[in-house]
Design a protein around this motif. Structure first.
Motif, PDB file in Angstrom:
ATOM      1  N   ASN A  76       0.828  -1.206   0.000  1.00  0.00           N
ATOM      2  CA  ASN A  76       0.000   0.000   0.000  1.00  0.00           C
ATOM      3  C   ASN A  76       0.863   1.258   0.000  1.00  0.00           C
ATOM      4  O   ASN A  76       0.540   2.245  -0.670  1.00  0.00           O
ATOM      5  CB  ASN A  76      -0.925  -0.007   1.213  1.00  0.00           C
ATOM      6  N   ALA A 101       0.903   4.079  -2.897  1.00  0.00           N
ATOM      7  CA  ALA A 101       0.689   5.502  -2.631  1.00  0.00           C
ATOM      8  C   ALA A 101       1.816   6.347  -3.217  1.00  0.00           C
ATOM      9  O   ALA A 101       1.568   7.391  -3.852  1.00  0.00           O
ATOM     10  CB  ALA A 101       0.581   5.729  -1.128  1.00  0.00           C
ATOM     11  N   LEU A 160      -4.937  13.338   3.340  1.00  0.00           N
ATOM     12  CA  LEU A 160      -5.325  11.970   3.692  1.00  0.00           C
ATOM     13  C   LEU A 160      -6.382  11.454   2.734  1.00  0.00           C
ATOM     14  O   LEU A 160      -6.346  10.287   2.317  1.00  0.00           O
ATOM     15  CB  LEU A 160      -5.830  11.938   5.139  1.00  0.00           C
ATOM     16  N   ARG A 210      -6.241   8.097   0.489  1.00  0.00           N
ATOM     17  CA  ARG A 210      -7.223   7.038   0.736  1.00  0.00           C
ATOM     18  C   ARG A 210      -8.102   6.779  -0.481  1.00  0.00           C
ATOM     19  O   ARG A 210      -8.343   5.639  -0.861  1.00  0.00           O
ATOM     20  CB  ARG A 210      -8.093   7.429   1.938  1.00  0.00           C
ATOM     21  N   LEU A 270      -5.297   4.710  -3.109  1.00  0.00           N
ATOM     22  CA  LEU A 270      -5.547   3.365  -2.601  1.00  0.00           C
ATOM     23  C   LEU A 270      -6.933   2.833  -2.920  1.00  0.00           C
ATOM     24  O   LEU A 270      -7.247   1.688  -2.570  1.00  0.00           O
ATOM     25  CB  LEU A 270      -5.332   3.341  -1.079  1.00  0.00           C
ATOM     26  N   ARG A 277      -9.793   3.381  -1.656  1.00  0.00           N
ATOM     27  CA  ARG A 277     -10.558   3.104  -0.429  1.00  0.00           C
ATOM     28  C   ARG A 277     -10.289   1.702   0.130  1.00  0.00           C
ATOM     29  O   ARG A 277     -11.147   1.100   0.776  1.00  0.00           O
ATOM     30  CB  ARG A 277     -12.063   3.298  -0.659  1.00  0.00           C
ATOM     31  N   THR A 337      -5.140   4.673   6.871  1.00  0.00           N
ATOM     32  CA  THR A 337      -4.444   5.555   5.934  1.00  0.00           C
ATOM     33  C   THR A 337      -3.528   6.513   6.681  1.00  0.00           C
ATOM     34  O   THR A 337      -2.395   6.770   6.252  1.00  0.00           O
ATOM     35  CB  THR A 337      -5.464   6.347   5.092  1.00  0.00           C
TER      36      THR A 337
END
Length: 429
Positions: free
Chosen positions: A340, A344, A358, A362, A366, A368, A375
């Motif tokens: 992850n 990102a 953020l 998120r 990513l 969600r 996150t």
């Protein structure tokens, strides 16, 4: 047969991909197998004639049986059962040693014709893995996972009888570009990557052109031919045999297993899962080295795998494939958190974002996959790794949090020391 992926492109200081000659190196194997296949044309033509003879004989036997059934019905007698000789063998399929692009159904049919096994050799393997679940409801993925075991497998076919394989024997060799490696193995953590041996060699040094090197070395061609021609059937049915380790080889293998059990306690995530397959990889490498040695030197077929081959396989796994695989696994992501974080950072780099929120990470980076708390934890890890810096703006209401991006992320490959430190920082959160 061990599975091998060559991930041997490099990202240079400019951030551009440097090609280091993986296509010519893969072609060495592909050309040798193609030449052997061309040399087998006469034998394949003979096999086709034998097949057509069996087919015609089966047709004649079928007609005789149909007439016998008709006579039995007319005379109110029990109909005779269909004899095995009346079953037609189907169309002839020329055996293949190697394919570069094929469907699962086609590979299954080819394995029926050549159950000894075959190689899938492709310069770019990303397409194979990215398409595994796209068109086949996951059967392609299952097929390649089971190819690791070499056991029975049934390939279902729409509107046609399934292909039943007693032994699913396919080896994969090919190349990946590093930026496609992570995408190829993302999704369900089914351990596909653990079944591969990764090689990530250094960029080769300059070598002057020479006319002394032949397109295909005769020694390699002769060795591969000797392996291909190994007897593998009894009464026309494929019958693999077991080749045991010698007592000394068993002792050497047990020493490696002890080493591996200790080493796994220091690992986690994908790296641990890859190392867990180390015993099987070493056994297969040991057998491969023994048979390659025999094929190059000649003589009687090996009756057992000796100690020196197991020890050589251990050195090859430990000193070459393990460090290269750790590098490749960092591209995939050592753990889910590492994956992850890498996703990102890749999104930030591609989007050229000097600052992120953020919600950006998120929702956009990513998709969600994580909730807000998870996150935030990921962003904190990237801060500790030095990729991001938290900037907080106080307001009359809630404070506004933004994360400023380290400019090094946009300047090509990071400095090696900083990159390695960042990997450890992200992976240890």
């Amino acid at each position: 047969m061990p599975l091998l992926v060559r991930a041997d492109d490099h990202v240079g200081s400019s951030g551009r991909l440097l090609r280091t000659g993986k296509t010519p190196s893969i072609d060495v194997t592909r050309r040798a197998l193609s030449l052997i296949e061309r040399g087998r044309k006469q034998k394949i033509a003979e096999l086709q004639r034998e097949h057509e003879t069996r087919a015609q004989k089966a047709k004649a036997e079928r007609k005789k049986w149909e007439q016998a059934v008709a006579d039995a019905v007319q005379n109110n007698l029990p109909a005779p059962p269909k004899p095995p000789s009346a079953t037609e063998p189907g169309p002839f399929v020329a055996p293949r040693l190697c394919v570069s692009d094929s469907t699962i159904e086609r590979i299954a049919v080819l394995l029926e014709a050549w159950p000894q096994g075959m190689a899938f050799v492709a310069d770019e393997l990303a397409r194979l893995f990215l398409n595994m679940k796209r068109y086949s409801s996951g059967q392609d993925n299952e097929f390649w996972l089971e190819a690791w075991n070499g056991k029975n497998f049934i390939v279902e076919r729409q509107g046609r009888p399934p292909v039943v394989l007693d032994y699913l024997l396919v080896g994969i060799a090919g190349g990946f570009q590093p930026d496609k490696l992570a995408r190829a193995f993302e999704g369900d953590d089914d351990g596909m990557y653990a079944r591969f041996l990764f090689a990530w060699p250094e960029e080769p040094v300059h070598m002057p052109l020479s006319n002394e090197v032949t397109e295909i070395e005769p020694e390699i061609q002769n060795a591969l031919t000797r392996i291909v021609d190994l007897p593998a059937s009894e009464d026309g049915v494929f019958a693999p045999r077991t080749v045991d380790l010698s007592a000394e080889a068993v002792s050497a293998f047990e020493t490696f297993r002890t080493f591996l059990a200790h080493a796994k306690t220091e690992l986690d995530g994908r790296e641990r899962e890859w190392a867990a397959k180390g015993g099987t990889h070493v056994l297969r490498l040991g057998g491969t080295l023994a048979y390659l040695d025999w094929a190059m030197l000649g003589g009687a077929e090996p009756q057992f795998i000796g100690e020196r081959y197991v020890e050589a396989a251990v050195r090859l796994w430990r000193d070459y494939f393990w460090p290269h695989s750790r590098t490749a696994l960092r591209q995939i992501g050592l753990t889910e958190k590492h994956t992850n974080a890498r996703r990102a950072l890749c999104w930030i780099r591609t989007s050229r974002k000097p600052e992120v929120s953020l919600l950006d990470i998120r929702r956009e980076a990513l998709g969600r996959r994580l909730d807000a708390e998870q996150t935030r934890s990921l962003l904190d890890g990237l801060v500790r790794a030095g990729w991001l810096k938290l900037a907080t703006t106080k307001t009359e209401g809630r404070a506004i949090h933004r994360w400023q991006v380290n400019p090094l992320l946009f300047s090509g490959a990071p400095e090696p020391e900083r990159s390695e430190r960042s990997e450890r920082g992200v992976g240890s959160d």
